[in-house]
Design a protein around this motif. Structure first.
Motif, PDB file in Angstrom:
ATOM      1  N   LYS A   1      15.700  45.567  76.294  1.00  0.00           N
ATOM      2  CA  LYS A   1      14.756  44.637  76.915  1.00  0.00           C
ATOM      3  C   LYS A   1      15.456  43.503  77.647  1.00  0.00           C
ATOM      4  CE  LYS A   1      11.130  45.541  73.575  1.00  0.00           C
ATOM      5  NZ  LYS A   1      10.254  44.960  72.559  1.00  0.00           N
ATOM      6  N   LYS A   2      16.621  43.131  77.214  1.00  0.00           N
ATOM      7  CA  LYS A   2      17.318  41.977  77.780  1.00  0.00           C
ATOM      8  C   LYS A   2      18.104  42.329  79.040  1.00  0.00           C
ATOM      9  CE  LYS A   2      18.057  37.739  76.231  1.00  0.00           C
ATOM     10  NZ  LYS A   2      17.093  36.717  76.490  1.00  0.00           N
ATOM     11  N   ILE A   3      18.480  43.578  79.227  1.00  0.00           N
ATOM     12  CA  ILE A   3      19.341  43.986  80.338  1.00  0.00           C
ATOM     13  C   ILE A   3      18.711  43.739  81.706  1.00  0.00           C
ATOM     14  CG2 ILE A   3      20.474  45.980  81.412  1.00  0.00           C
ATOM     15  CD1 ILE A   3      21.222  46.871  78.615  1.00  0.00           C
ATOM     16  N   PRO A   4      17.416  44.041  81.929  1.00  0.00           N
ATOM     17  CA  PRO A   4      16.849  43.737  83.256  1.00  0.00           C
ATOM     18  C   PRO A   4      16.919  42.248  83.603  1.00  0.00           C
ATOM     19  CG  PRO A   4      15.422  45.262  82.101  1.00  0.00           C
ATOM     20  CD  PRO A   4      16.479  44.827  81.128  1.00  0.00           C
ATOM     21  N   GLU A   5      16.724  41.387  82.614  1.00  0.00           N
ATOM     22  CA  GLU A   5      16.840  39.942  82.854  1.00  0.00           C
ATOM     23  C   GLU A   5      18.269  39.579  83.240  1.00  0.00           C
ATOM     24  OE1 GLU A   5      15.351  37.471  79.709  1.00  0.00           O
ATOM     25  OE2 GLU A   5      13.756  38.904  79.280  1.00  0.00           O
ATOM     26  N   LEU A   6      19.235  40.159  82.565  1.00  0.00           N
ATOM     27  CA  LEU A   6      20.644  39.884  82.869  1.00  0.00           C
ATOM     28  C   LEU A   6      20.997  40.344  84.274  1.00  0.00           C
ATOM     29  CD1 LEU A   6      22.287  40.973  79.509  1.00  0.00           C
ATOM     30  CD2 LEU A   6      22.060  38.642  80.369  1.00  0.00           C
ATOM     31  N   MET A   7      20.537  41.526  84.667  1.00  0.00           N
ATOM     32  CA  MET A   7      20.833  42.047  85.992  1.00  0.00           C
ATOM     33  C   MET A   7      20.162  41.205  87.076  1.00  0.00           C
ATOM     34  SD  MET A   7      22.913  44.491  85.628  1.00  0.00           S
ATOM     35  CE  MET A   7      23.613  43.760  84.185  1.00  0.00           C
ATOM     36  N   ARG A   8      18.938  40.740  86.811  1.00  0.00           N
ATOM     37  CA  ARG A   8      18.240  39.878  87.768  1.00  0.00           C
ATOM     38  C   ARG A   8      19.022  38.575  87.964  1.00  0.00           C
ATOM     39  NH1 ARG A   8      13.467  39.654  85.081  1.00  0.00           N
ATOM     40  NH2 ARG A   8      13.174  41.862  85.306  1.00  0.00           N
TER      41      ARG A   8
ATOM     42  N   VAL B   1      28.280  49.752  74.751  1.00  0.00           N
ATOM     43  CA  VAL B   1      28.552  48.454  74.123  1.00  0.00           C
ATOM     44  C   VAL B   1      27.556  47.401  74.613  1.00  0.00           C
ATOM     45  CG1 VAL B   1      30.228  46.572  73.979  1.00  0.00           C
ATOM     46  CG2 VAL B   1      30.971  48.930  73.663  1.00  0.00           C
ATOM     47  N   VAL B   2      27.270  47.388  75.912  1.00  0.00           N
ATOM     48  CA  VAL B   2      26.320  46.426  76.459  1.00  0.00           C
ATOM     49  C   VAL B   2      24.937  46.663  75.871  1.00  0.00           C
ATOM     50  CG1 VAL B   2      25.127  45.741  78.577  1.00  0.00           C
ATOM     51  CG2 VAL B   2      27.599  45.985  78.577  1.00  0.00           C
ATOM     52  N   LEU B   3      24.514  47.905  75.765  1.00  0.00           N
ATOM     53  CA  LEU B   3      23.214  48.215  75.174  1.00  0.00           C
ATOM     54  C   LEU B   3      23.142  47.761  73.721  1.00  0.00           C
ATOM     55  CD1 LEU B   3      22.404  51.757  76.602  1.00  0.00           C
ATOM     56  CD2 LEU B   3      21.100  49.666  76.957  1.00  0.00           C
TER      57      LEU B   3
END
Length: 56
Positions: free
Chosen positions: A23-30, A15-17
């Motif tokens: 591309k947006k997930i690394p920014e969110l995790m950071r 669902v998150v993907l």
């Protein structure tokens, strides 16, 4: 209701993907990591202020 199992975690990841894309997930995790770090630093400073000071 207990802990989440393997199937539930896989569903959450899918669902998150779908919502954010790869591309947006690394920014969110950071951002999440820096937010957690700031929270820990703030709680550590708060604890230091509440401790009584020792006089020599």
């Amino acid at each position: 209701m207990g802990m989440l199992g393997g199937k539930e975690w896989i569903l959450i990841i899918i669902v998150v993907l779908l919502l954010f894309g790869g591309k947006k997930i690394p920014e969110l995790m950071r951002g999440l990591g820096s937010g957690i770090k700031e929270f820990k630093d703030a709680t550590k400073k708060e604890g230091d202020e509440n401790e009584p000071k020792k006089e020599n």
